[in-house]
Design a protein around this motif. Structure first.
Motif, mmCIF file in Angstrom:
data_model
loop_
_atom_site.group_PDB
_atom_site.id
_atom_site.type_symbol
_atom_site.label_atom_id
_atom_site.label_comp_id
_atom_site.label_asym_id
_atom_site.label_seq_id
_atom_site.Cartn_x
_atom_site.Cartn_y
_atom_site.Cartn_z
ATOM 1 N N TRP A 26 21.970 74.022 74.996
ATOM 2 C CA TRP A 26 21.099 73.889 73.822
ATOM 3 C C TRP A 26 19.640 73.988 74.266
ATOM 4 C CZ3 TRP A 26 23.773 74.155 69.482
ATOM 5 C CH2 TRP A 26 25.105 73.760 69.492
ATOM 6 N N THR A 27 18.892 74.863 73.643
ATOM 7 C CA THR A 27 17.479 75.050 73.992
ATOM 8 C C THR A 27 16.561 74.604 72.856
ATOM 9 O OG1 THR A 27 17.655 77.355 73.245
ATOM 10 C CG2 THR A 27 17.947 76.928 75.603
ATOM 11 N N LEU A 29 16.381 74.399 68.206
ATOM 12 C CA LEU A 29 16.978 74.667 66.901
ATOM 13 C C LEU A 29 16.014 74.224 65.798
ATOM 14 C CD1 LEU A 29 20.662 73.327 67.239
ATOM 15 C CD2 LEU A 29 19.983 75.703 66.860
ATOM 16 N N PRO A 50 20.207 69.427 62.235
ATOM 17 C CA PRO A 50 20.036 70.829 62.637
ATOM 18 C C PRO A 50 20.301 71.753 61.456
ATOM 19 C CG PRO A 50 21.262 69.636 64.313
ATOM 20 C CD PRO A 50 21.138 68.717 63.141
ATOM 21 N N MET A 54 27.366 75.768 63.315
ATOM 22 C CA MET A 54 28.022 76.249 64.526
ATOM 23 C C MET A 54 29.417 76.762 64.172
ATOM 24 S SD MET A 54 28.736 74.065 67.988
ATOM 25 C CE MET A 54 29.452 74.820 69.449
ATOM 26 N N LEU A 68 26.227 70.811 62.602
ATOM 27 C CA LEU A 68 26.058 70.043 63.827
ATOM 28 C C LEU A 68 25.793 68.575 63.476
ATOM 29 C CD1 LEU A 68 23.860 72.559 65.829
ATOM 30 C CD2 LEU A 68 26.171 71.820 66.415
ATOM 31 N N PHE A 100 15.239 70.892 73.196
ATOM 32 C CA PHE A 100 16.108 70.051 74.003
ATOM 33 C C PHE A 100 15.706 70.125 75.468
ATOM 34 C CE2 PHE A 100 18.472 71.524 70.292
ATOM 35 C CZ PHE A 100 18.793 70.303 69.708
ATOM 36 N N HIS A 123 20.623 70.136 78.981
ATOM 37 C CA HIS A 123 20.490 70.885 77.731
ATOM 38 C C HIS A 123 21.385 70.285 76.644
ATOM 39 C CE1 HIS A 123 18.172 74.072 79.711
ATOM 40 N NE2 HIS A 123 19.037 73.986 80.698
ATOM 41 N N ASP A 124 21.293 68.986 76.483
ATOM 42 C CA ASP A 124 22.206 68.275 75.601
ATOM 43 C C ASP A 124 21.545 67.972 74.259
ATOM 44 O OD1 ASP A 124 24.987 66.720 76.003
ATOM 45 O OD2 ASP A 124 23.681 65.528 74.708
ATOM 46 N N LEU A 125 22.360 67.873 73.215
ATOM 47 C CA LEU A 125 21.833 67.541 71.889
ATOM 48 C C LEU A 125 21.217 66.152 71.841
ATOM 49 C CD1 LEU A 125 24.672 68.962 69.588
ATOM 50 C CD2 LEU A 125 22.397 69.928 69.945
#
Length: 241
Positions: A26-27, A29, A50, A54, A68, A100, A123-125
């Motif tokens: 995850w980068t 959103l 978000p 997905m 999400l 993220f 890179h976690d939510l």
């Protein structure tokens, strides 16, 4: 079943594996603010939904589009530096961009400074930062000035406008301006124009002290002014000369 799984091609298999790996990275959103939290001694955070769904493969092989999960306790970014900060009244429904972090931010968020990673997630939510101001087309900001910098309301009726070319700062405040300060210093000429319907253009409540000449309608009214038609006795003097 994905049709690529039926192809006995190492390159196709590698691409599918890489696609699966990237799906968990995850980068950033776009999101919609659901709530905003700010309290003394606590940095402001917000909960964000978000704004992009997905696609998830179900057990029967079909693809379902799912929302999400809600992102909670996301630190909010306000422009800041040098002990100065520009804040905004963040409200539910505001759009934003959630970025993220590449590593777990829990230790830094709790204690500040340089900290160890509380977990090895990447890179976690759970590690989102909220950047305000990004807008979709239906919520686009209209009449954006292309020549000046503004701090403004969304409808454009109230603003502070800085013109770098004309070296002018303009303030428009239909509800009024309140200055809560012991002293106001004006180094140049102050001109007051009653452009509205008020009967008085300028009003002072309290003691007033002037240094220099004071004029009203072209007549001096300071300690050196004179009157016409002065006669000894109890009568009133004439007009100011």
């Amino acid at each position: 079943m994905d049709r690529r799984e039926r192809v006995n091609d190492p390159e196709v298999a590698l691409r599918e594996a890489l696609d699966g790996y990237r799906a968990g990275i995850w980068t950033a959103l776009p999101g919609i603010v659901q709530s905003f939290q700010s309290a003394p001694g606590r940095s402001p955070t917000c909960s964000v939904q978000p704004a992009i769904k997905m696609q998830v493969r179900q057990l029967d092989g079909t693809i379902a589009s799912v929302a999400l999960p809600l992102l909670v306790d996301c630190p909010v970014q306000f422009p800041s530096g040098g002990n100065c900060t520009l804040t905004f009244p963040v409200a539910p429904g505001d759009e934003c961009l959630v970025v993220f972090a590449s590593r777990c931010i829990d230790g830094w968020w709790q204690s500040g400074g340089v900290q160890e990673q509380a977990e090895l997630r990447m890179h976690d939510l759970s590690d989102g930062f909220v950047l305000l101001g990004f807008r979709s087309v239906p919520r686009a900001l209209t009449d954006v000035s292309t020549a000046t910098a503004q701090l403004r309301s969304d409808d454009g009726t109230t603003y502070v406008d800085l013109d770098p070319a004309g070296h002018i700062v303009k303030v428009k405040a239909p509800g009024g301006i309140v200055l809560d300060t012991p002293t106001v210093t004006v180094t140049g000429v102050m001109a007051v124009q009653n452009a509205g319907s008020a009967s008085t253009a300028f009003s002072i409540n309290g003691n007033t002290q002037f240094t220099g000449q004071v004029r009203a309608n072209g007549k001096r009214i300071d300690d050196t002014h004179a009157h016409s038609g002065v006669q000894p006795g109890s009568g009133n003097s004439g007009q100011v000369i």
